[in-house]
Write a protein that holds these residues in place. Structure first.
Motif, PDB file in Angstrom:
ATOM      1  N   PHE A  85     -20.775  -0.710  -4.929  1.00  0.00           N
ATOM      2  CA  PHE A  85     -21.652  -0.551  -6.084  1.00  0.00           C
ATOM      3  C   PHE A  85     -22.937   0.150  -5.664  1.00  0.00           C
ATOM      4  O   PHE A  85     -23.342   1.138  -6.272  1.00  0.00           O
ATOM      5  CB  PHE A  85     -21.960  -1.920  -6.705  1.00  0.00           C
ATOM      6  N   ASP A  86     -23.570  -0.334  -4.604  1.00  0.00           N
ATOM      7  CA  ASP A  86     -24.821   0.252  -4.127  1.00  0.00           C
ATOM      8  C   ASP A  86     -24.622   1.719  -3.739  1.00  0.00           C
ATOM      9  O   ASP A  86     -25.416   2.578  -4.112  1.00  0.00           O
ATOM     10  CB  ASP A  86     -25.349  -0.550  -2.938  1.00  0.00           C
ATOM     11  N   THR A  87     -23.548   2.006  -3.023  1.00  0.00           N
ATOM     12  CA  THR A  87     -23.275   3.384  -2.615  1.00  0.00           C
ATOM     13  C   THR A  87     -22.991   4.259  -3.830  1.00  0.00           C
ATOM     14  O   THR A  87     -23.480   5.387  -3.913  1.00  0.00           O
ATOM     15  CB  THR A  87     -22.092   3.427  -1.624  1.00  0.00           C
ATOM     16  N   GLY A  88     -22.225   3.736  -4.771  1.00  0.00           N
ATOM     17  CA  GLY A  88     -21.930   4.492  -5.985  1.00  0.00           C
ATOM     18  C   GLY A  88     -23.179   4.830  -6.771  1.00  0.00           C
ATOM     19  O   GLY A  88     -23.345   5.959  -7.239  1.00  0.00           O
ATOM     20  N   VAL A  89     -24.076   3.865  -6.903  1.00  0.00           N
ATOM     21  CA  VAL A  89     -25.327   4.097  -7.622  1.00  0.00           C
ATOM     22  C   VAL A  89     -26.146   5.171  -6.912  1.00  0.00           C
ATOM     23  O   VAL A  89     -26.687   6.075  -7.542  1.00  0.00           O
ATOM     24  CB  VAL A  89     -26.138   2.790  -7.745  1.00  0.00           C
ATOM     25  N   ASN A  90     -26.228   5.109  -5.603  1.00  0.00           N
ATOM     26  CA  ASN A  90     -27.101   6.013  -4.862  1.00  0.00           C
ATOM     27  C   ASN A  90     -26.480   7.376  -4.599  1.00  0.00           C
ATOM     28  O   ASN A  90     -27.205   8.371  -4.529  1.00  0.00           O
ATOM     29  CB  ASN A  90     -27.532   5.355  -3.549  1.00  0.00           C
ATOM     30  N   MET A  91     -25.151   7.447  -4.459  1.00  0.00           N
ATOM     31  CA  MET A  91     -24.499   8.712  -4.101  1.00  0.00           C
ATOM     32  C   MET A  91     -23.493   9.199  -5.128  1.00  0.00           C
ATOM     33  O   MET A  91     -23.042  10.331  -5.047  1.00  0.00           O
ATOM     34  CB  MET A  91     -23.732   8.547  -2.779  1.00  0.00           C
TER      35      MET A  91
ATOM     36  N   GLY B 269     -35.945   6.102   3.967  1.00  0.00           N
ATOM     37  CA  GLY B 269     -35.807   4.964   3.059  1.00  0.00           C
ATOM     38  C   GLY B 269     -34.365   4.693   2.680  1.00  0.00           C
ATOM     39  O   GLY B 269     -33.953   3.540   2.573  1.00  0.00           O
ATOM     40  N   TRP B 270     -33.571   5.761   2.471  1.00  0.00           N
ATOM     41  CA  TRP B 270     -32.162   5.563   2.155  1.00  0.00           C
ATOM     42  C   TRP B 270     -31.479   4.770   3.258  1.00  0.00           C
ATOM     43  O   TRP B 270     -30.766   3.814   3.002  1.00  0.00           O
ATOM     44  CB  TRP B 270     -31.440   6.896   1.998  1.00  0.00           C
TER      45      TRP B 270
END
Length: 185
Positions: A86-92, A175-176
């Motif tokens: 989820f976190d990776t999908g949101v960010n990338m 930051g990423w």
């Protein structure tokens, strides 16, 4: 009552993304809780981005990321993996999160002896879910930890590539990596 996996993932992402932003180096432009103005508009929000509510953000995050990547199914195998994806999908973008999973599943299938390779297409299909089930059945808890490490390695490499290919991304890459790359939630 225990907190839902989606709610845990949502709260983690909102903390990492922060509130309203309109950084000149960010191609996303006006953003709130990590939701760009373009994504908000695609999901029917037409108001001022600075006023986007947490409830609207939650609905967008659930439908656009959690549900589309079938993270409820993945959560039944590993909540940590679902939250990471989820976190990776949101960010990338969802496709990157899914491709990272597919690439790792293919690398960890012992030359096809544990389960068949999956197409690395960034689409969460039946074959990917089946391969993940087979992976956990064969590799167990330790396998899940190693899978998360491998996915985070790919994520980190992608961030470095983004900074190298577009110097303005150097404003964000530290930051990423500091806030997005890790195997604990």
């Amino acid at each position: 009552m225990p907190q839902s996996s989606f709610q845990k993932a949502f709260e983690k992402v909102v903390i990492a993304e922060g509130g309203y932003s309109n950084h000149p180096s960010d191609l996303g432009g006006k953003t709130k809780f990590g939701i760009t103005e373009a994504v908000a508009r695609e999901n029917g929000y037409m108001g001022d981005m600075a006023k986007l509510s947490l409830d609207i953000a939650r609905n967008i995050y659930y439908s656009r990321y959690w549900d589309k990547m079938q993270l409820n199914d993945i959560c039944r195998m590993s909540e940590d993996l679902a939250i990471e994806m989820f976190d990776t999908g949101v960010n990338m973008g969802n496709a990157w999160a899914i491709m990272f999973l597919q690439k790792v599943l293919n690398a960890f299938n012992n030359q096809g002896k544990l389960y068949a390779d999956v197409k690395e297409d960034g689409v969460m299909g039946r074959a990917t879910i089946q391969a993940l089930h087979a992976f956990y059945a064969k590799r167990g808890v330790k396998g899940g930890i190693v899978l998360l490490k491998a996915m985070n390695g790919l994520q980190c490499a992608r961030y470095l590539d983004l900074a190298q290919s577009r110097p303005a991304n150097e404003d964000f890459v530290f930051g990423w990596i500091a806030n997005r790359v890790g195997i604990t939630n």
